[in-house]
Structures are given as structure tokens and as C-alpha cells.
Design a protein around this motif. Structure first.
Motif, PDB file in Angstrom:
ATOM      1  N   SER A 123       0.848  -1.191   0.000  1.00  0.00           N
ATOM      2  CA  SER A 123       0.000   0.000   0.000  1.00  0.00           C
ATOM      3  C   SER A 123       0.886   1.244   0.000  1.00  0.00           C
ATOM      4  CB  SER A 123      -0.894   0.008   1.236  1.00  0.00           C
ATOM      5  OG  SER A 123      -0.108   0.115   2.408  1.00  0.00           O
ATOM      6  N   ILE A 124       0.226   2.362  -0.226  1.00  0.00           N
ATOM      7  CA  ILE A 124       0.973   3.629  -0.256  1.00  0.00           C
ATOM      8  C   ILE A 124       1.605   3.908   1.100  1.00  0.00           C
ATOM      9  CG2 ILE A 124       0.696   6.123  -0.479  1.00  0.00           C
ATOM     10  CD1 ILE A 124      -1.382   5.615  -2.625  1.00  0.00           C
ATOM     11  N   SER A 125       0.871   3.617   2.191  1.00  0.00           N
ATOM     12  CA  SER A 125       1.419   3.872   3.529  1.00  0.00           C
ATOM     13  C   SER A 125       2.633   2.993   3.789  1.00  0.00           C
ATOM     14  CB  SER A 125       0.346   3.637   4.589  1.00  0.00           C
ATOM     15  OG  SER A 125      -0.730   4.533   4.421  1.00  0.00           O
ATOM     16  N   GLU A 126       2.563   1.712   3.373  1.00  0.00           N
ATOM     17  CA  GLU A 126       3.695   0.810   3.577  1.00  0.00           C
ATOM     18  C   GLU A 126       4.911   1.247   2.756  1.00  0.00           C
ATOM     19  OE1 GLU A 126       1.464  -3.409   4.520  1.00  0.00           O
ATOM     20  OE2 GLU A 126       1.721  -2.770   2.429  1.00  0.00           O
ATOM     21  N   ILE A 127       4.650   1.671   1.538  1.00  0.00           N
ATOM     22  CA  ILE A 127       5.779   2.147   0.688  1.00  0.00           C
ATOM     23  C   ILE A 127       6.395   3.401   1.308  1.00  0.00           C
ATOM     24  CG2 ILE A 127       6.386   3.085  -1.574  1.00  0.00           C
ATOM     25  CD1 ILE A 127       4.165   1.356  -2.759  1.00  0.00           C
ATOM     26  N   ALA A 128       5.553   4.278   1.844  1.00  0.00           N
ATOM     27  CA  ALA A 128       6.066   5.504   2.455  1.00  0.00           C
ATOM     28  C   ALA A 128       6.941   5.192   3.655  1.00  0.00           C
ATOM     29  CB  ALA A 128       4.907   6.412   2.853  1.00  0.00           C
ATOM     30  N   ARG A 129       6.523   4.180   4.495  1.00  0.00           N
ATOM     31  CA  ARG A 129       7.344   3.828   5.648  1.00  0.00           C
ATOM     32  C   ARG A 129       8.675   3.210   5.223  1.00  0.00           C
ATOM     33  NH1 ARG A 129       2.236   2.335   7.756  1.00  0.00           N
ATOM     34  NH2 ARG A 129       2.568   0.166   7.087  1.00  0.00           N
ATOM     35  N   LYS A 130       8.689   2.354   4.192  1.00  0.00           N
ATOM     36  CA  LYS A 130       9.899   1.681   3.768  1.00  0.00           C
ATOM     37  C   LYS A 130      10.898   2.671   3.113  1.00  0.00           C
ATOM     38  CE  LYS A 130       8.466  -3.086   3.016  1.00  0.00           C
ATOM     39  NZ  LYS A 130       9.600  -3.667   3.770  1.00  0.00           N
ATOM     40  N   THR A 131      10.391   3.629   2.342  1.00  0.00           N
ATOM     41  CA  THR A 131      11.277   4.526   1.579  1.00  0.00           C
ATOM     42  C   THR A 131      11.483   5.876   2.249  1.00  0.00           C
ATOM     43  OG1 THR A 131       9.397   5.368   0.317  1.00  0.00           O
ATOM     44  CG2 THR A 131      10.574   3.459  -0.585  1.00  0.00           C
ATOM     45  N   CYS A 132      10.763   6.118   3.370  1.00  0.00           N
ATOM     46  CA  CYS A 132      10.884   7.392   4.091  1.00  0.00           C
ATOM     47  C   CYS A 132      10.459   8.591   3.249  1.00  0.00           C
ATOM     48  CB  CYS A 132      12.310   7.600   4.596  1.00  0.00           C
ATOM     49  SG  CYS A 132      12.856   6.361   5.787  1.00  0.00           S
ATOM     50  N   HIS A 133       9.615   8.335   2.243  1.00  0.00           N
ATOM     51  CA  HIS A 133       9.036   9.426   1.472  1.00  0.00           C
ATOM     52  C   HIS A 133       7.614   9.669   1.976  1.00  0.00           C
ATOM     53  CE1 HIS A 133      12.317   9.759  -1.313  1.00  0.00           C
ATOM     54  NE2 HIS A 133      12.211   8.467  -1.680  1.00  0.00           N
ATOM     55  N   SER A 134       7.086  10.828   1.762  1.00  0.00           N
ATOM     56  CA  SER A 134       5.715  11.123   2.177  1.00  0.00           C
ATOM     57  C   SER A 134       4.727  10.372   1.286  1.00  0.00           C
ATOM     58  CB  SER A 134       5.458  12.634   2.094  1.00  0.00           C
ATOM     59  OG  SER A 134       5.451  13.050   0.744  1.00  0.00           O
ATOM     60  N   ARG A 135       3.529  10.161   1.780  1.00  0.00           N
ATOM     61  CA  ARG A 135       2.512   9.478   0.994  1.00  0.00           C
ATOM     62  C   ARG A 135       2.145  10.277  -0.248  1.00  0.00           C
ATOM     63  NH1 ARG A 135      -1.942   8.443   5.470  1.00  0.00           N
ATOM     64  NH2 ARG A 135      -1.121  10.479   6.102  1.00  0.00           N
ATOM     65  N   VAL A 136       2.195  11.607  -0.135  1.00  0.00           N
ATOM     66  CA  VAL A 136       1.896  12.454  -1.301  1.00  0.00           C
ATOM     67  C   VAL A 136       2.905  12.192  -2.412  1.00  0.00           C
ATOM     68  CG1 VAL A 136       1.727  14.814  -2.146  1.00  0.00           C
ATOM     69  CG2 VAL A 136       0.843  14.231   0.135  1.00  0.00           C
ATOM     70  N   THR A 137       4.168  12.075  -2.039  1.00  0.00           N
ATOM     71  CA  THR A 137       5.219  11.822  -3.034  1.00  0.00           C
ATOM     72  C   THR A 137       5.052  10.445  -3.648  1.00  0.00           C
ATOM     73  OG1 THR A 137       6.768  13.270  -1.844  1.00  0.00           O
ATOM     74  CG2 THR A 137       7.716  11.698  -3.405  1.00  0.00           C
ATOM     75  N   VAL A 138       4.775   9.442  -2.788  1.00  0.00           N
ATOM     76  CA  VAL A 138       4.596   8.071  -3.288  1.00  0.00           C
ATOM     77  C   VAL A 138       3.437   8.019  -4.257  1.00  0.00           C
ATOM     78  CG1 VAL A 138       4.051   5.695  -2.648  1.00  0.00           C
ATOM     79  CG2 VAL A 138       5.628   7.061  -1.233  1.00  0.00           C
ATOM     80  N   ARG A 139       2.299   8.620  -3.845  1.00  0.00           N
ATOM     81  CA  ARG A 139       1.105   8.597  -4.700  1.00  0.00           C
ATOM     82  C   ARG A 139       1.393   9.285  -6.044  1.00  0.00           C
ATOM     83  NH1 ARG A 139      -1.885  10.838  -1.402  1.00  0.00           N
ATOM     84  NH2 ARG A 139      -2.857   8.977  -0.459  1.00  0.00           N
ATOM     85  N   LYS A 140       2.169  10.369  -6.004  1.00  0.00           N
ATOM     86  CA  LYS A 140       2.474  11.119  -7.233  1.00  0.00           C
ATOM     87  C   LYS A 140       3.233  10.259  -8.230  1.00  0.00           C
ATOM     88  CE  LYS A 140       5.276  15.029  -8.863  1.00  0.00           C
ATOM     89  NZ  LYS A 140       6.144  16.157  -8.458  1.00  0.00           N
TER      90      LYS A 140
END
Length: 416
Positions: free
Chosen positions: A19-36
Motif C-alpha cells: 500500500s501507499i502507507s507501507e511504501i512511504a514507511r519503507k522509503t521514508c518518502h511522504s505518501r503524497v510523493t509516493v502517490r504522485k
């Protein structure tokens, strides 16, 4: 902004079902950046940063123009733009000049170095024309460089005769405080009339031979059509033209040489491009090995020209008139010319001396040259007047003397 590798990592994790939240935690990027970026079909492209204006930008057009006009040195360009307000370092200017200057290849040569006090090199180069005293005259530059220290001397001249050459040597010797064991020259006629395979056997110009014999140095001749034989002086001639003369502003001939002396003081105190040392520092060592100028007797360098004294007791030199004692009017004389003055010689007698006047159309008159002339003219006029007032006398005609008896005989004959 993400780089390409980070973009691909986000897409890979998303394809694995995270999920976007899991990717954000693993990569230390914000969810907005991941979603973009997981929904973007175009990889990220770095934005070009706006280029900051450089310190040299305002001067590049001027530099380009100057290099189109003359092959100036980077040091010369650097001094000129400093006067216009440039505050950057010399290396910026040097790198830019190297970049925009046309690349010219040269053949490789072997560099020959000399020991202190052994050799100097001399050259005379044309530098175009100069308007002086209302006439268009050729301009020449005499240069001498000491082989070990690279200490330079130069001066501009309006003549290239042997007397001017000797005068320039004397100025250079006094500038250095001495002279080396030998001096290397081109095969110019002021030095050598006929070159021999061995330069010491050459037919030397007699006046120059008298000069180098007086001081005891040995003249050497470079091989014809081999300018690299005396590469040190060839580089100096080009350096004077590019770093000083070309594009310069001068108010007069004397101002030209005055500014040149200031330029010599600067370049002789600047690191040399070949030795990577300051010539004046190396000269301290070389000066100990020079033949000191004060140890030799002064050399009298005199140029001679023949003139005829006019009826009004003047001689002409360089467009000006100079008085001569009136008793020499109409006589042939010899002008013995030095740097700033000349003497008038008649039948081995030095009759007067004049300082050379600047300009043209001027007159140098000394009153004592005409003392007694007026009284002599009046005396001549009175003598001629006395001769003209002599009484004209007529000779008596020849008359035959006869006795009275002859006339009496004529009377008696008539009576009959």
C-alpha cells in the motif's frame, strides 16, 4: 525530486502489492510523493537550475573583441578589465582566453638553457608606423634578454642604423649594470656584412666590430631561417607587442618609451612562464657573473653626416636649421651626431655644438657665430664706395708739333 533509481523502487514496491502507507514507511518518502510517482507514467526529469551570472560575464564581449583585434596575452586582458572594475581572479580570465583563442599547433623544439652571465639575445622588430613631427615614420623595437634570468630590456627607435643599434646596446648595458660573455644576433647588415660558415670568421660591420672589440664580448650569429635558435628573444619580441604595444594609447614618442620602462619594471618582477621564477630574483645571481659596465672605458658612439654650410651660415639637420660661425659659409662640414646633440667639424676643427631640436622648421641661432659680420659687411661696402667715387680722367689727343717757319712758307706761297 526523485532520481530514476528511486522512481523505479517505488514502482516495484507498488507492483508487489504494498500500500501507499507501507511504501512511504519503507522509503521514508511522504505518501503524497509516493502517490504522485506510482501513478506517473513519465520518469522524473531533473529541472535545470538557473545559471548564476558569473563575474566574467559582463566582460566576455570586451575580451572577445580585443582578441579579434590583437593576439593579446591573458595577463594584458586581466589588467584591462581590472581597470574597468573586474574583481575576479586571474585564473578565470586565463581559462576563458585559452578557451576562445584560436588553437595553433607549433613544431616541437629542444630548449637550450645557459649559465648565469654567459649569453644574451638581441632582436630588432618592426612595429608599424608612427606620426611624429608631421611625418609618417617607421617604428622599431629593440629588445635584449639575458639567457639565464630572463631579465628583459626594450626600447622603441625611429632608426635601424648601426649607430642606433650601438646606442641601444649601451642603454641595455646600463640597465643591467653590465653585459654577458656573448650576445646572439640575427644576420642583420648592421652586425655582419657577409656571414661565414663559422660565425667568428664572418665579415663584420666595421663600426660594430669596433664596439664589441671595445667591450670584449663575443658576437654569435644564429642559423639562417632558424628563429628558434634564439627563441628567448623571439618570445620577448612577441610578448612586447601583445602585452604592451598593441592596442595601447600613447601621446608621443617619448611617452611610448616612458610607458615601456614602466612595463619592463612590472614584467621583470612577475613570475616567468618558462622558469616559474621572477626574473629580477634570478638576476641577483646572474648580475654577479656579468662584466660590469663601469670596468670598461666609456664608448663614444658618434654618427657622421656631411653637409654644406649655406651662404647665411646655417646647416640643416632633420628639418631644422643650426647656425655656424660665419667665416665657414659655403664650406663643406661633417656633423658628428650623438643621442641628443651634434658637433660641426670643418677640416678636422670642431667649430660649434648644438642640442638637437624637436619638431621641424625651427632655428637654433647663436649670436657669437655672427659677431663681427656686420662691421665686416660695412667695411666692404665703404671700400667699394671709395672705389666707385674715383675721378674719371681723359687722355690728351696726340698733336704734331711744327715750327713757325713751316706756317710762314705756306703764307708766302699764297701771296704768289
Amino acid at each position: 525530486m526523485l532520481d530514476m533509481e528511486e522512481f523505479l523502487v517505488l514502482r516495484d514496491l507498488f507492483n508487489q502489492g504494498l500500500s501507499i502507507s507501507e511504501i512511504a514507511r519503507k522509503t521514508c518518502h511522504s505518501r503524497v510523493t509516493v502517490r504522485k510517482y506510482i501513478h506517473s507514467q513519465i520518469p522524473p526529469t531533473p529541472e535545470k537550475r538557473s545559471k548564476r551570472p558569473g563575474k566574467l560575464d559582463d566582460y566576455k564581449e570586451y575580451i572577445d573583441q580585443r582578441l579579434q583585434e590583437y593576439p593579446l596575452t591573458a595577463a594584458r586582458i586581466y589588467r584591462e578589465i581590472q581597470e574597468q572594475g573586474f574583481e575576479g581572479k586571474y585564473t578565470i580570465v586565463k581559462d576563458y582566453v585559452r578557451e576562445v583563442r584560436p588553437k595553433v599547433g607549433v613544431p616541437a623544439v629542444y630548449r637550450f638553457e645557459t649559465k648565469p652571465g654567459v649569453q644574451a639575445q638581441v632582436d630588432w622588430a618592426e612595429c608599424g608606423y608612427i606620426d611624429i613631427d608631421g611625418s609618417h615614420r617607421k617604428l622599431y623595437c629593440f629588445t635584449m634578454v639575458l639567457g639565464y634570468s630572463r631579465m628583459r630590456y626594450a626600447e622603441f627607435t625611429l632608426r635601424i642604423d648601426v649607430h642606433t643599434l650601438i646606442e641601444c646596446h649601451l642603454h641595455a648595458f646600463h640597465y643591467f649594470g653590465g653585459y654577458p660573455q656573448e650576445i646572439l644576433y640575427d644576420n642583420m647588415k648592421q652586425i655582419v656584412l657577409k656571414r661565414a660558415p663559422k660565425s667568428s670568421d664572418s665579415d663584420w660591420n666595421s663600426k660594430f666590430a669596433d664596439f664589441f672589440t671595445h667591450y670584449g664580448f663575443v658576437p654569435r650569429l644564429c642559423r639562417p631561417y632558424r628563429p628558434q635558435t634564439k627563441g628567448k628573444i623571439e618570445n620577448t619580441v612577441g610578448f612586447v607587442k601583445r602585452d604592451f604595444f598593441m592596442g595601447g594609447k600613447f601621446s608621443s614618442f617619448s611617452d611610448l618609451n616612458s610607458q615601456l620602462q614602466g612595463w619592463l619594471s612590472r614584467v621583470n618582477s612577475t613570475v616567468h612562464g618558462t622558469t616559474y621564477e621572477i626574473p629580477r630574483d634570478r638576476f641577483e645571481e646572474e648580475s654577479l657573473h656579468l662584466q660590469h659596465i663601469d670596468q670598461a672605458l666609456p664608448y663614444h658612439n658618434v654618427r657622421e653626416e656631411t653637409r654644406k654650410v649655406s651662404r647665411d651660415a646655417y646647416v640643416s639637420y632633420l628639418g631644422n636649421r643650426y647656425s655656424v660661425p660665419y667665416r665657414f659659409a659655403g664650406r663643406t662640414c661633417v656633423l658628428q651626431i650623438s643621442d641628443t646633440s651634434f658637433s660641426v667639424v670643418v677640416d678636422s676643427e670642431k667649430v660649434c655644438t648644438h642640442e638637437i631640436l624637436p619638431g621641424r622648421g625651427r632655428v637654433s641661432r647663436k649670436k657669437d657665430h655672427f659677431e663681427g659680420l656686420l662691421s665686416e659687411i660695412l667695411k666692404q661696402n665703404s671700400t667699394q664706395g671709395a672705389r666707385a667715387s674715383c675721378v674719371l680722367k681723359f687722355d690728351d689727343p696726340d698733336v704734331e708739333h711744327r715750327s713757325l717757319a713751316v706756317y710762314d712758307s705756306f703764307v708766302e706761297g699764297e701771296k704768289r
